[in-house]
Each structure stands twice: as C-alpha cells, then as structure tokens.
Design an enzyme around this catalytic site. Structure first.
Site, short mmCIF file in Angstrom:
data_model
loop_
_atom_site.label_atom_id
_atom_site.label_comp_id
_atom_site.label_asym_id
_atom_site.label_seq_id
_atom_site.Cartn_x
_atom_site.Cartn_y
_atom_site.Cartn_z
CB SER A 141 -0.97 -0.05 1.19
OG SER A 141 -2.01 0.88 1.03
CG ASP A 149 -5.91 -2.83 -4.73
OD1 ASP A 149 -6.72 -2.12 -4.09
OD2 ASP A 149 -4.68 -2.81 -4.54
#
Length: 534
Positions: A174, A450
């Site tokens: 991330s 995602d």
C-alpha cells in the site's frame, strides 16, 4: 592468502580514495550468530531535517527478528508499516507475512522501522501545523535511506550486513509500497532489490477511478443496485424539493447533517470496504451490505450472476435499513470524542464545522491527523464520483474541492505556515514519474480488483495501458483479489495468490544471488589490480 589480499585491497583503497564502508567486500562470517538476539527492538537517532542538521534529531523506533538470519553478511529484509504505529504491525516480523517468508527463504533478518510522526517515532510533542512542516515525502524517504546507511544493528556487530556488503531487500504494501517505488526511483543504489504490493504511484486529485475495480469485481446485481441508488441520491440532492431532500436524509438517519455533500459522501462511504476484503476472510461488511440490498439470506459469491431488473425503491429501502441498523450505529461514537458521543450521532460525517474536537486534536497518537497531512499536502488521491459519462457508485456531489475544504479547517495557518494549498497531482508525478515508473530489481504486484490498482503501474487508465513486465521490473497482476493479498500467508489458500507469492519469492531469491555474483566480480577486479601491481 586472505590476509595478504585484504592488506593489498586496503592499500589500494588508500590510493583510490575508496571509503572502507563501501568496499564491495563480503567476508565469510567470522562472528557466530548471537542466538540471544533472535528478536528485539532499538532506537535510532534520526535527523528531523536532512537538509539542516541544526534542527536536531528524534528517536525513531525499530524492531528486528533474526530467527532465520544466516549470520553476518546475510540479507536484511526491510519493512515499514507506513501510516500505522509499528506496535500494531509487528506480525510483519514473522513468517505469517511476506517479509518473514522471504527472510526464511534467503536466510535473512527482518528489520521493521517506524515511519516518522507515527507511533513512538515523534519529532515533537504535538502535531501542530508548524510541527508538521517536517513531514514531507523527501524527509520520509531520506529517513529510511539514512537508517540503512548508518544504523548499527545490535545483532550485526561486525557490520557485515551493511547494505554495501549484504543485500537489503525493501518489501512494502500500500502506502509503504509507494515509498518502496519512490525510493528506488529517487535514491537508488542503497537497497539492492524491492517488492511493492499494491503501490499507488500516480497521484490524482479527483480519483474517481478508485471505484472502477470495485464495480468490475463486485456482485453485478449489487453493483447495478448501488449505481441506481447513488444516481437517485444525486438527482434528489441536485434538483429535488427541500421536502424531498429532507425526507431522503431522514430515511438514512442523516437528518442532522446540514450539508448535502456530507450526506452524499456518507451514503457512498460503505463501498470503500471493498478494498479491505482478503481471500481468507469468512465474513466481509461489503458482502453483508450487498446481501441486505438484494434481501438475501446467504452471502453473495464473487460469481453471483446478474438477475432481474433493478427495483430502485426496493433496493433503496433495503439499503436504508442496513445503513441505519448495521452501518451507522456507533460509527461516530467509536472515535472517542465527546462531541461525537451517542449511538446514533452522525456529526463525524460533518466536514464543515471547524469546532469539532477532532479538528483540534494535536496529540501525537492522532494518526488520522498525520495521514490527513500527507494526503492534503502530497498524495491527494481523493475518492470522488465518476464523470457523468460513466455509471458511479460514489456520489458526484463529492469532488476534490470537498476534501480541500476540510484540509483548510484541519490545518489552519500557524506561525505563517499552513498546508500546501496549491499542491497539484503533477507536483509529485513530475518528481517520481507517476505511472511511468521504470526501475531496476523492483517487483510490482497488484490485485485485479484492487481499487488502488487504478493508481498503480497496472492501471487500465494509464495512458499507454497497464505497464508491461520486464526482467528488471516484473509486474504481477493477481486474478480476482483486492488489496495487498500477497502480503499474508493465510491468503495462500487462494491459488492465484499462492502462485504470485511463490513467483515473487523466487525472484527475490535470484536477486539475492545476483548481489553476491556482482560483488564477487567487483572483488575479482580489485584482486586482479592488486596482483598486477606486484
């Protein structure tokens, strides 16, 4: 013979001016591994300002695990939890996560370093706007590079696992994966190789693309219902009568919110939970929401087929019932602020009131304030409604100006400083290369569904399409999953995640071998020069 060679290399170093700490030398381990230091923690004196040493230092916390470490000269697996206190992420030291799994494979030690302004690693006693001036992207990147170059690791007293002598592998997920990519781009040749899972490398202000992967991956009946619901909400709030607007707000328990954009944002928020779903999860709030909208008794599956025509009023009623009974109760109260107390309090969704305690909470434990500073100043990436030419599951009443208004309230001007109100997405992308990252020994992974993929090298919105994989920059798109699924060993129950992890670990292992091959070649060149001189 070894002593003879070392003496002559040191003599050559004096002639060539090569500093000892960067000699490309890997000496066989002469110091046995200290088994009393299998795990532990330390404090590194980090520079507050890497451009002005007079500002001073702060204590940056780090942790380590040498369970699988092969001893001096063996690899270091480096990790930072990014925008989280490190004490909440210590499992990344173990082989339940990818860093520990890689360490097990290459006989490395895992070193976890806390990000400045998070957890215990605080340069100042409060988070005033003036004190946050040292929280910048360049300072953050410089922190980790300075740590790698100068730290004295308590388990490596001989210094043989310094990055000039052993491969340091930086693994991130991330935001920390974005740091991985940006360090490789801007400060190369300190870390040997990199693994970036779910890295958002391209900054955007109106990041409407965030929800596109959600729309593609979610149960399609639920998608069409949500699109119809949000379209109805926007229509009422933009062109309905005052009575219609109030009735809709009341239906969702949001009648105490004054602003329509706050109400629309609140009704859009639940879809963000899609990014949290992991393959190993047995329950997810997102699917609970979809079950409620469709009035189903069993969980939605990822292969749920498109069914009957959308009944807007039925879907709207079902969503309102779930929102008011399952989502909203306790949402604001859980923050702990007294002005947001009450089971059905909704004032935490009001972004325009400058008097809220949260806006004035300068305590160093307030991670939300630190992350808001990073978003307002550098990354933007504000989730907004899609253009009118596209269906949307996020209200179009929410745009970048909605978020900028909040930034101004949270970070008022102090001591002639404030947040970077004129920052643009081009500011960071010009510096880092954005979507066009080309690097060396860096592996990118992204989940097919995602939401953060839309800001990654695998984005379908990238002008030239998703970036193609190369030998120096392998790119793996993991079918059917969301964010950073390859970071957790429990997700290996999913075949595609398991294959991605195995491929990634094998690639890192090859790069570790390459380090020693390249250093051996360099040492051979030095040796040749030594013998030629005699």
């Amino acid at each position: 013979m070894l002593c003879y060679l070392l003496i002559h290399i040191l003599c050559l170093q004096a002639v060539l001016g090569v500093p000892y700490d960067v000699l490309p030398l890997r000496i066989p381990a002469l110091v046995p591994k200290d088994t009393s230091l299998l795990s532990g923690r330390g404090a590194f004196q980090q520079l507050i300002d890497h451009t002005n040493l007079d500002v001073g230092t702060f204590s940056q916390s780090y942790w380590f695990n040498t369970t699988y470490w092969g001893g001096p000269g063996s690899p270091i697996i480096f990790y930072t939890p990014g925008q989280h206190a490190a004490t909440d992420r210590l499992h990344y030291l173990t082989d339940t996560t990818l860093p520990g799994l890689v360490a097990k494979e290459v006989r490395g030690a895992v070193v976890l370093v806390e990000h400045r302004y998070f957890g215990e690693s605080q340069p100042f006693s409060n988070l005033s706007t003036a004190n946050l001036q040292y929280l910048t992207l360049d300072q953050v990147l410089a922190d980790f590079v300075h740590f790698a170059r100068t730290v004295d690791l308590p388990f490596d007293l001989s210094g043989q696992s310094h990055p000039s002598r052993a491969p340091w592998i930086w693994i991130g997920n991330s935001y920390s994966a974005a740091l991985v990519a940006w360090t490789e781009k801007l400060i190369p040749n300190v870390f040997w190789a990199y693994y970036a899972s779910g890295a958002m490398v391209n900054c955007m202000q109106d990041f409407w693309q965030f929800n596109y992967p959600t729309q593609q991956g979610m149960p399609q009946d639920c998608r069409y219902s949500l699109e119809a619901i949000i379209s109805h909400v926007d229509s009422v709030f933009l062109s309905g009568s005052p009575e219609q607007k109030h009735r809709l707000k009341t239906r969702f328990g949001l009648q105490d919110l004054d602003r329509l954009d706050d109400t629309a944002s609140a009704l859009s928020r639940p879809v963000i939970a899609w990014t949290l779903i992991q393959p190993s999860d047995t329950h997810a709030q997102f699917f609970e929401m979809c079950d409620a909208i469709g009035n189903l008794n069993s969980s939605w599956s990822r292969g749920h087929k498109v069914g009957s025509e959308i009944n807007l009023q039925k879907a709207l009623g079902n969503y309102a019932n779930w929102f008011t009974t399952s989502y909203l109760p306790g949402l604001c109260e859980s923050s702990g602020y007294s002005d947001w107390a009450g089971r059905n309090n909704v004032q935490c969704l009001d972004t325009a009131n400058p008097s809220w305690q949260a806006f004035h909470d300068l305590a160093v434990q307030n991670e939300d304030r630190v992350w808001d500073w990073m978003i307002c100043n550098f990354f933007l990436l504000w989730q907004t409604g899609a253009p009118v030419s596209r269906p949307t599951i996020f209200s179009r009443l929410v745009d970048s100006m909605y978020y900028k208004r909040r930034c101004k309230l949270i970070f008022p001007e102090e001591e002639n400083v404030t947040y970077a109100a004129r920052v643009t997405d081009d500011s960071i992308n010009t510096l880092t290369g954005g979507w066009n990252h080309t690097g060396k020994r860096i592996l990118f992974t992204n989940g097919e569904f995602d939401p953060w993929r839309s800001a990654s090298v695998s984005s379908v919105f990238r002008p030239d399409g998703p970036m193609q994989s190369t030998s120096q920059q392998p790119i793996i798109l993991i079918k059917g999953v969301q964010h950073q699924a390859d970071m957790y060993v429990r997700n290996r129950i999913n075949k595609d995640v398991r294959e991605a992890m195995d491929t990634g670990i094998a690639q890192i292992s090859r790069w570790v071998l390459d380090f020693h091959v390249e250093k051996s070649k360099t040492l051979t060149q030095y040796t040749s020069q030594v013998y030629c001189a005699h």
